[in-house]
Structure formats: C-alpha cells, structure tokens
Motif scaffolding. Sequence first.
Motif, PDB file in Angstrom:
ATOM      1  N   THR A 138      18.449 -28.449 -29.675  1.00 42.27           N
ATOM      2  CA  THR A 138      16.797 -28.098 -29.429  1.00 42.27           C
ATOM      3  C   THR A 138      16.117 -29.655 -28.705  1.00 42.27           C
ATOM      4  OG1 THR A 138      17.302 -26.637 -31.012  1.00 42.27           O
ATOM      5  CG2 THR A 138      14.874 -27.641 -30.109  1.00 42.27           C
ATOM      6  N   SER A 139      15.765 -29.260 -27.885  1.00 38.97           N
ATOM      7  CA  SER A 139      14.632 -30.556 -27.203  1.00 38.97           C
ATOM      8  C   SER A 139      13.321 -29.620 -27.534  1.00 38.97           C
ATOM      9  CB  SER A 139      14.506 -30.055 -26.275  1.00 38.97           C
ATOM     10  OG  SER A 139      15.945 -31.045 -24.992  1.00 38.97           O
ATOM     11  N   GLU A 140      11.794 -30.954 -27.952  1.00 31.37           N
ATOM     12  CA  GLU A 140      10.738 -30.029 -27.765  1.00 31.37           C
ATOM     13  C   GLU A 140       9.778 -31.023 -26.977  1.00 31.37           C
ATOM     14  OE1 GLU A 140      11.088 -27.812 -32.824  1.00 31.37           O
ATOM     15  OE2 GLU A 140      10.180 -30.222 -32.500  1.00 31.37           O
ATOM     16  N   LEU A 141       9.118 -29.630 -26.859  1.00 34.17           N
ATOM     17  CA  LEU A 141       7.516 -31.123 -25.539  1.00 34.17           C
ATOM     18  C   LEU A 141       6.294 -30.311 -26.239  1.00 34.17           C
ATOM     19  CD1 LEU A 141       6.952 -32.623 -23.563  1.00 34.17           C
ATOM     20  CD2 LEU A 141       7.390 -31.238 -21.406  1.00 34.17           C
ATOM     21  N   ILE A 142       5.200 -31.539 -26.626  1.00 33.73           N
ATOM     22  CA  ILE A 142       4.508 -30.794 -26.890  1.00 33.73           C
ATOM     23  C   ILE A 142       3.066 -31.355 -25.593  1.00 33.73           C
ATOM     24  CG2 ILE A 142       2.139 -31.017 -28.408  1.00 33.73           C
ATOM     25  CD1 ILE A 142       3.175 -31.373 -30.667  1.00 33.73           C
ATOM     26  N   ILE A 143       2.736 -30.080 -24.646  1.00 34.23           N
ATOM     27  CA  ILE A 143       2.074 -30.709 -24.079  1.00 34.23           C
ATOM     28  C   ILE A 143       0.509 -29.562 -23.452  1.00 34.23           C
ATOM     29  CG2 ILE A 143       3.619 -31.403 -22.165  1.00 34.23           C
ATOM     30  CD1 ILE A 143       3.784 -29.062 -20.985  1.00 34.23           C
ATOM     31  N   PRO A 144      -0.153 -29.978 -22.698  1.00 31.24           N
ATOM     32  CA  PRO A 144      -1.701 -29.438 -22.864  1.00 31.24           C
ATOM     33  C   PRO A 144      -1.443 -28.268 -21.460  1.00 31.24           C
ATOM     34  CG  PRO A 144      -2.262 -31.643 -22.022  1.00 31.24           C
ATOM     35  CD  PRO A 144      -0.990 -31.410 -22.351  1.00 31.24           C
ATOM     36  N   ILE A 145      -2.119 -27.580 -21.975  1.00 32.15           N
ATOM     37  CA  ILE A 145      -2.333 -26.781 -20.725  1.00 32.15           C
ATOM     38  C   ILE A 145      -3.568 -26.257 -20.995  1.00 32.15           C
ATOM     39  CG2 ILE A 145      -0.601 -25.436 -21.023  1.00 32.15           C
ATOM     40  CD1 ILE A 145      -2.456 -22.986 -21.883  1.00 32.15           C
ATOM     41  N   GLU A 146      -4.403 -26.456 -18.919  1.00 29.13           N
ATOM     42  CA  GLU A 146      -5.929 -26.353 -19.477  1.00 29.13           C
ATOM     43  C   GLU A 146      -6.557 -25.295 -18.656  1.00 29.13           C
ATOM     44  OE1 GLU A 146      -9.313 -28.758 -17.177  1.00 29.13           O
ATOM     45  OE2 GLU A 146      -7.707 -30.221 -17.918  1.00 29.13           O
ATOM     46  N   VAL A 147      -7.541 -24.361 -19.282  1.00 33.28           N
ATOM     47  CA  VAL A 147      -8.410 -22.995 -18.510  1.00 33.28           C
ATOM     48  C   VAL A 147      -9.344 -23.643 -17.957  1.00 33.28           C
ATOM     49  CG1 VAL A 147      -8.916 -20.930 -18.566  1.00 33.28           C
ATOM     50  CG2 VAL A 147      -7.069 -22.076 -19.984  1.00 33.28           C
ATOM     51  N   TYR A 148      -9.919 -23.688 -16.677  1.00 35.83           N
ATOM     52  CA  TYR A 148     -10.872 -23.854 -16.051  1.00 35.83           C
ATOM     53  C   TYR A 148     -11.405 -23.311 -14.992  1.00 35.83           C
ATOM     54  CZ  TYR A 148      -8.074 -23.994 -11.893  1.00 35.83           C
ATOM     55  OH  TYR A 148      -7.931 -23.213 -10.994  1.00 35.83           O
ATOM     56  N   PRO A 149     -13.050 -23.250 -15.207  1.00 35.03           N
ATOM     57  CA  PRO A 149     -13.699 -21.986 -14.750  1.00 35.03           C
ATOM     58  C   PRO A 149     -13.600 -21.713 -13.262  1.00 35.03           C
ATOM     59  CG  PRO A 149     -14.740 -24.406 -15.510  1.00 35.03           C
ATOM     60  CD  PRO A 149     -13.725 -24.418 -15.826  1.00 35.03           C
ATOM     61  N   ALA A 150     -14.188 -21.293 -12.817  1.00 34.83           N
ATOM     62  CA  ALA A 150     -14.295 -20.690 -11.165  1.00 34.83           C
ATOM     63  C   ALA A 150     -15.091 -20.969 -10.519  1.00 34.83           C
ATOM     64  CB  ALA A 150     -14.679 -19.231 -11.316  1.00 34.83           C
ATOM     65  N   GLY A 151     -14.919 -21.686  -9.525  1.00 29.87           N
ATOM     66  CA  GLY A 151     -16.129 -22.308  -9.061  1.00 29.87           C
ATOM     67  C   GLY A 151     -16.166 -23.956  -9.390  1.00 29.87           C
ATOM     68  N   ASP A 152     -14.907 -24.049  -9.544  1.00 28.19           N
ATOM     69  CA  ASP A 152     -15.186 -26.294 -10.369  1.00 28.19           C
ATOM     70  C   ASP A 152     -14.135 -26.622  -8.653  1.00 28.19           C
ATOM     71  OD1 ASP A 152     -16.657 -25.757 -12.220  1.00 28.19           O
ATOM     72  OD2 ASP A 152     -15.188 -26.557 -13.619  1.00 28.19           O
ATOM     73  N   GLY A 163     -10.956 -24.052 -21.528  1.00 33.07           N
ATOM     74  CA  GLY A 163     -10.640 -25.550 -22.206  1.00 33.07           C
ATOM     75  C   GLY A 163      -9.228 -26.190 -22.540  1.00 33.07           C
ATOM     76  N   VAL A 164      -8.908 -27.066 -22.738  1.00 32.48           N
ATOM     77  CA  VAL A 164      -7.628 -27.755 -23.118  1.00 32.48           C
ATOM     78  C   VAL A 164      -6.841 -26.852 -24.088  1.00 32.48           C
ATOM     79  CG1 VAL A 164      -6.099 -29.428 -23.478  1.00 32.48           C
ATOM     80  CG2 VAL A 164      -8.102 -29.226 -21.850  1.00 32.48           C
ATOM     81  N   HIS A 165      -5.594 -26.979 -24.183  1.00 32.59           N
ATOM     82  CA  HIS A 165      -5.294 -26.097 -25.958  1.00 32.59           C
ATOM     83  C   HIS A 165      -3.793 -27.077 -25.890  1.00 32.59           C
ATOM     84  CE1 HIS A 165      -7.754 -23.009 -25.033  1.00 32.59           C
ATOM     85  NE2 HIS A 165      -7.606 -22.498 -23.581  1.00 32.59           N
ATOM     86  N   ASP A 166      -3.013 -26.899 -26.774  1.00 34.04           N
ATOM     87  CA  ASP A 166      -2.140 -27.756 -27.010  1.00 34.04           C
ATOM     88  C   ASP A 166      -0.723 -26.700 -26.892  1.00 34.04           C
ATOM     89  OD1 ASP A 166      -2.931 -30.737 -26.744  1.00 34.04           O
ATOM     90  OD2 ASP A 166      -3.730 -30.701 -28.482  1.00 34.04           O
ATOM     91  N   LEU A 167       0.419 -27.165 -26.529  1.00 33.02           N
ATOM     92  CA  LEU A 167       1.571 -26.151 -26.922  1.00 33.02           C
ATOM     93  C   LEU A 167       2.978 -27.196 -27.124  1.00 33.02           C
ATOM     94  CD1 LEU A 167       1.486 -23.095 -23.905  1.00 33.02           C
ATOM     95  CD2 LEU A 167       0.048 -23.278 -26.031  1.00 33.02           C
ATOM     96  N   MET A 168       3.406 -25.981 -27.591  1.00 30.94           N
ATOM     97  CA  MET A 168       4.604 -26.534 -28.500  1.00 30.94           C
ATOM     98  C   MET A 168       6.206 -25.916 -27.563  1.00 30.94           C
ATOM     99  SD  MET A 168       6.870 -27.232 -32.101  1.00 30.94           S
ATOM    100  CE  MET A 168       6.273 -28.794 -32.431  1.00 30.94           C
TER     101      MET A 168
END
Length: 284
Positions: free
Chosen positions: A181-195, A166-171
């Motif tokens: 200080t710089s901050e950035l909130i962006i998503p990472i994505e974990v996708y299933p094998a075979g796609d 799924g998609v997970h937001d990280l700061m």
Amino acid sequence: MKIKKNLPLLVFLAIVLALFVGYRTWKTYTTDVTPPVITYDNTVMEISVHDDQSMLLAGVTASDDCDGDVSNSLMIEKIGVINEDHEFVVTVAAFDTSGNVTKVRRNVRYVDYESPKFDLASPLLFLYGRDVNVTSCITANDLIDGDISQRIKFTALSDGAITAEGVHDLMFRVTNSRGDTSELIIPIEVYPAGDYNATLLLSDYLVYIPTGESFDAKEYLQYYKYDDTSVFLGSALPPAYRLTTRGVVDTSKPGVYPVSYTLSYTVDKYTYTAYSKLIVIVEG
C-alpha cells in the motif's frame, strides 16, 4: 443332502469372498501414498519485476518414487504479500498420478521493486461551485500490475466539506495485488470564481525526486494560455511575464511539498492571471 446340493454355491461364495479380501489386502499394500519430492535451492531467489512468473519455478524439480520425474506437474499455488525488504513467499506444489501432493515455500526477492506511485493529470485545483472530482485528476501506476488507478481511495483529513472554498488535506491510498500500500497526503484547493482569467499548464503536476537532487520550479513551466493565445514557456519566461512561486522544497528532507505558481501578463492595460500547483515528493 441339502448341504451337498448347495455346495457349489457355497464354494463360489467362498471364492468370491477370498478374492475380495485378497484384493483389499493387495490394495492396502500396493496403493501409492508417497508424495513427490520437490528439490530447489533454499536460498532467497532474486528476480526482476519484469521477469515472467515462470521464473519463480526456475531451478525447481520434482520426482516421485513411482512416476519418476514429475517436474511437469509443478505449479505456483500461491504468491504471498511483499514486505518492506521487497521479499515474498511463493508456495510451489507438485503432484503424482495417484493424486499425492507436495508443497514447499520458497523465499523470493525483487531486486528492482518500487511501491505503487501516484501521478496527477491536472492540478488539484477546483473552481468553487463546480464538481470537486478529485479521482478524475489522480492516477496510480504499479511495476507489477500497471495502471491501478481504479483502486485509489481517499479520505478527507480536514474539517468541513471539501467543496468549500479553501485548502483541504486529503489522504490518498492505493494497494497493488501483492498487498503493498502507498499513501500520500496532499492538499486540494477550491478557489473562488473571478480570481483567474488565464491558464497555466505545467509539464508535470506531481513529481518524485530523490533526496539531495536539485529543484527548480521554473523547469516545469510549459504553456500559458489567455483568450485564443498559447505561449510556450519551456525555453525561457518572456520578459513581460511576472511569475510568483510559493512553497519551499527541501530536497535534503523526505516529504511532500506543494509549490504554487501565479503567472501574470499585461497587454493593452489588461492583466491576465493564471494559477497552478505542483506537488513535489522528496523520496527518502
């Protein structure tokens, strides 16, 4: 008679005592206790981030009532944190030969300063079951310190483990040596094998664009790889390729906009599909 016999000794002791008292009196009134005087322009000094640190002493002089010109003793004792107006305070010190010290605080502003910026060496896409090493993808650069990637910290904002599909937001957060200080909130994505069975390379995976600038997702396409074949996409997308992009970038509004790419190509009735992602940061 006994007093006369000890008279020379008493006279000697009296002389020593008188000399000691005289020396202490002389020392009290002749020791230099006056610190140097530092002269400088009290207005806000403007410099470039590319200027040498010695520029912070430009136009500063120091003089002492006993030693004369002591400008060669001037030193930068402290450089303060930078504020939102790109200003900071420099503490300058000067010394004389008697050890007296004077300190002044000088206001300085960087005319071309920018806060630290992030970059991505690869998209924040991870195959489920593999190591989710987000810090291996993201870097940070600063105009003053250069590469500060080793200072990057991140915090997961979504519930659950970031290794789950799924998609997970990280700061992400990074601070330079000046306390900015710089901050950035962006998503990472974990996708299933075979796609996906092909690879899509972009020219960039994170870009900063100013408000109002046009954006075309196709401009970032670079290479498409399947099996042992590599196809350059920089000039134009070949007709047989099918590209789908998701994510709208509103360049009129500052913010963080993820854009995903799905590129497919069918040869001999076999379809190769690649997936990638671009993070667009519209600066205000």
